[in-house]
Design a protein around this motif. Structure first.
Motif, PDB file in Angstrom:
ATOM      1  N   LEU A   1       0.811  -1.216   0.000  1.00  0.00           N
ATOM      2  CA  LEU A   1       0.000   0.000   0.000  1.00  0.00           C
ATOM      3  C   LEU A   1       0.847   1.270   0.000  1.00  0.00           C
ATOM      4  N   VAL A   2       1.904   1.295   0.802  1.00  0.00           N
ATOM      5  CA  VAL A   2       2.713   2.519   0.918  1.00  0.00           C
ATOM      6  C   VAL A   2       3.702   2.642  -0.242  1.00  0.00           C
ATOM      7  N   ALA A   3       4.494   1.609  -0.473  1.00  0.00           N
ATOM      8  CA  ALA A   3       5.509   1.690  -1.534  1.00  0.00           C
ATOM      9  C   ALA A   3       4.912   1.404  -2.906  1.00  0.00           C
ATOM     10  N   GLY A   4       4.070   0.414  -2.976  1.00  0.00           N
ATOM     11  CA  GLY A   4       3.513   0.028  -4.263  1.00  0.00           C
ATOM     12  C   GLY A   4       2.455   0.977  -4.786  1.00  0.00           C
ATOM     13  N   GLN A   5       1.605   1.481  -3.894  1.00  0.00           N
ATOM     14  CA  GLN A   5       0.512   2.355  -4.313  1.00  0.00           C
ATOM     15  C   GLN A   5       0.743   3.812  -3.941  1.00  0.00           C
ATOM     16  N   GLN A   6       1.859   4.093  -3.313  1.00  0.00           N
ATOM     17  CA  GLN A   6       2.214   5.449  -2.882  1.00  0.00           C
ATOM     18  C   GLN A   6       1.124   6.090  -2.019  1.00  0.00           C
ATOM     19  N   LEU A   7       0.473   5.281  -1.186  1.00  0.00           N
ATOM     20  CA  LEU A   7      -0.491   5.842  -0.245  1.00  0.00           C
ATOM     21  C   LEU A   7       0.275   6.387   0.956  1.00  0.00           C
ATOM     22  N   SER A   8      -0.315   7.351   1.606  1.00  0.00           N
ATOM     23  CA  SER A   8       0.302   7.860   2.830  1.00  0.00           C
ATOM     24  C   SER A   8       0.145   6.817   3.928  1.00  0.00           C
ATOM     25  N   HIS A   9       0.902   6.963   4.987  1.00  0.00           N
ATOM     26  CA  HIS A   9       0.779   6.047   6.114  1.00  0.00           C
ATOM     27  C   HIS A   9      -0.632   6.111   6.681  1.00  0.00           C
ATOM     28  N   ALA A  10      -1.225   7.298   6.709  1.00  0.00           N
ATOM     29  CA  ALA A  10      -2.593   7.448   7.227  1.00  0.00           C
ATOM     30  C   ALA A  10      -3.596   6.706   6.346  1.00  0.00           C
ATOM     31  N   GLU A  11      -3.426   6.802   5.030  1.00  0.00           N
ATOM     32  CA  GLU A  11      -4.346   6.123   4.110  1.00  0.00           C
ATOM     33  C   GLU A  11      -4.212   4.603   4.229  1.00  0.00           C
ATOM     34  N   ALA A  12      -2.976   4.122   4.314  1.00  0.00           N
ATOM     35  CA  ALA A  12      -2.751   2.681   4.472  1.00  0.00           C
ATOM     36  C   ALA A  12      -3.332   2.202   5.803  1.00  0.00           C
ATOM     37  N   ALA A  13      -3.156   2.991   6.843  1.00  0.00           N
ATOM     38  CA  ALA A  13      -3.693   2.633   8.162  1.00  0.00           C
ATOM     39  C   ALA A  13      -5.211   2.523   8.115  1.00  0.00           C
ATOM     40  N   GLU A  14      -5.831   3.438   7.406  1.00  0.00           N
ATOM     41  CA  GLU A  14      -7.291   3.408   7.283  1.00  0.00           C
ATOM     42  C   GLU A  14      -7.753   2.126   6.584  1.00  0.00           C
ATOM     43  N   ILE A  15      -7.072   1.745   5.520  1.00  0.00           N
ATOM     44  CA  ILE A  15      -7.436   0.545   4.773  1.00  0.00           C
ATOM     45  C   ILE A  15      -7.225  -0.708   5.614  1.00  0.00           C
ATOM     46  N   LEU A  16      -6.117  -0.763   6.344  1.00  0.00           N
ATOM     47  CA  LEU A  16      -5.783  -1.945   7.132  1.00  0.00           C
ATOM     48  C   LEU A  16      -6.438  -1.964   8.512  1.00  0.00           C
ATOM     49  N   GLY A  17      -7.037  -0.848   8.903  1.00  0.00           N
ATOM     50  CA  GLY A  17      -7.711  -0.808  10.199  1.00  0.00           C
ATOM     51  C   GLY A  17      -6.761  -0.785  11.383  1.00  0.00           C
ATOM     52  N   VAL A  18      -5.621  -0.122  11.206  1.00  0.00           N
ATOM     53  CA  VAL A  18      -4.645   0.008  12.289  1.00  0.00           C
ATOM     54  C   VAL A  18      -4.286   1.483  12.456  1.00  0.00           C
ATOM     55  N   ALA A  19      -3.517   1.781  13.480  1.00  0.00           N
ATOM     56  CA  ALA A  19      -3.082   3.157  13.717  1.00  0.00           C
ATOM     57  C   ALA A  19      -2.011   3.554  12.702  1.00  0.00           C
ATOM     58  N   GLU A  20      -1.961   4.836  12.394  1.00  0.00           N
ATOM     59  CA  GLU A  20      -0.952   5.348  11.469  1.00  0.00           C
ATOM     60  C   GLU A  20       0.453   5.034  11.971  1.00  0.00           C
ATOM     61  N   ALA A  21       0.651   5.122  13.276  1.00  0.00           N
ATOM     62  CA  ALA A  21       1.962   4.820  13.859  1.00  0.00           C
ATOM     63  C   ALA A  21       2.358   3.360  13.602  1.00  0.00           C
ATOM     64  N   THR A  22       1.388   2.482  13.554  1.00  0.00           N
ATOM     65  CA  THR A  22       1.667   1.072  13.275  1.00  0.00           C
ATOM     66  C   THR A  22       2.231   0.913  11.865  1.00  0.00           C
ATOM     67  N   ILE A  23       1.655   1.623  10.913  1.00  0.00           N
ATOM     68  CA  ILE A  23       2.159   1.561   9.534  1.00  0.00           C
ATOM     69  C   ILE A  23       3.577   2.117   9.483  1.00  0.00           C
ATOM     70  N   SER A  24       3.802   3.240  10.155  1.00  0.00           N
ATOM     71  CA  SER A  24       5.143   3.842  10.186  1.00  0.00           C
ATOM     72  C   SER A  24       6.151   2.857  10.766  1.00  0.00           C
ATOM     73  N   TRP A  25       5.769   2.200  11.845  1.00  0.00           N
ATOM     74  CA  TRP A  25       6.661   1.235  12.477  1.00  0.00           C
ATOM     75  C   TRP A  25       6.915   0.059  11.553  1.00  0.00           C
ATOM     76  N   ARG A  26       5.865  -0.454  10.892  1.00  0.00           N
ATOM     77  CA  ARG A  26       6.036  -1.587   9.976  1.00  0.00           C
ATOM     78  C   ARG A  26       6.969  -1.222   8.826  1.00  0.00           C
ATOM     79  N   MET A  27       6.814  -0.030   8.278  1.00  0.00           N
ATOM     80  CA  MET A  27       7.682   0.395   7.176  1.00  0.00           C
ATOM     81  C   MET A  27       9.127   0.527   7.659  1.00  0.00           C
ATOM     82  N   HIS A  28       9.306   1.052   8.858  1.00  0.00           N
ATOM     83  CA  HIS A  28      10.643   1.157   9.440  1.00  0.00           C
ATOM     84  C   HIS A  28      11.257  -0.236   9.590  1.00  0.00           C
ATOM     85  N   GLU A  29      10.484  -1.179  10.083  1.00  0.00           N
ATOM     86  CA  GLU A  29      10.970  -2.542  10.274  1.00  0.00           C
ATOM     87  C   GLU A  29      11.315  -3.203   8.939  1.00  0.00           C
ATOM     88  N   VAL A  30      10.506  -2.978   7.919  1.00  0.00           N
ATOM     89  CA  VAL A  30      10.788  -3.545   6.599  1.00  0.00           C
ATOM     90  C   VAL A  30      12.106  -2.992   6.075  1.00  0.00           C
TER      91      VAL A  30
END
Length: 180
Positions: free
Chosen positions: A140-169
């Motif tokens: 969602l973030v790298a492939g679709q260039q969605l913001s962390h907030a947009e990806a979080a909304e789609i996945l039903g998690v907090a924006e910080a969770t997406i940021s952390w997942r991207m950092h971990e990747v």
């Protein structure tokens, strides 16, 4: 992608919900490539992406009235595509195994064409070893260039969770490149 932007999308959605077929066709024309690209990134197969994109276009007629404008139309649409891909994967899991082996033995299935094979290798080499939660965030973030907030909304998690997942990747992929 969207020639007229989100305001134009909102007007087209309103017109399509009111029964304007031309407005609906314009929305599909404007966003079809994104629908197909996301489906391809999530499924790894051109044929599956074709099927998912077709399904999304069909259900969009019914779901369009549910668009409330709380998010960008393109983000909302990515959520629909994401869920359609998950549904496909769930259906596949229930039939996998014996069905696939029998189809190969009976010669009912063919291997992917060269383009699918090349693309599948590329996609899998980059994200195959990631856990699904990380993989979903990357697509969602790298492939679709969605913001962390947009990806979080789609996945039903907090924006910080997406940021952390991207950092971990980034950390995981970086450590692979170091030979560790």
């Amino acid at each position: 992608m969207a020639e007229g932007g989100e305001d134009s999308d909102a007007r087209l959605v309103a017109a399509a919900v009111s029964g304007d077929r031309a407005a609906f066709a314009t929305l599909l024309d404007r966003h079809y490539n994104r629908i197909h690209a996301l489906a391809w990134q999530l499924t790894g197969s051109r044929a599956d992406a074709d099927d998912v994109a077709q399904d999304v276009c069909c259900v969009l007629v019914e779901k369009l009235a549910m668009f409330r404008g709380e998010a960008k139309f393109s983000t909302w649409l990515c959520g629909i595509v994401f869920n359609a891909c998950r549904d496909l994967q769930r259906r596949r899991r229930s039939f996998r195994g014996l069905t696939e082996r029998l189809a190969v033995v009976a010669g009912l299935t063919r291997g992917p064409d060269g383009r699918d094979l090349h693309d599948a290798i590329w996609v899998r080499s980059a994200i195959a070893r990631l856990k699904p939660a990380y993989r979903d965030a990357v697509v969602l973030v790298a492939g679709q260039q969605l913001s962390h907030a947009e990806a979080a909304e789609i996945l039903g998690v907090a924006e910080a969770t997406i940021s952390w997942r991207m950092h971990e990747v980034r950390r995981m992929l970086g450590s692979e490149g170091d030979g560790a």
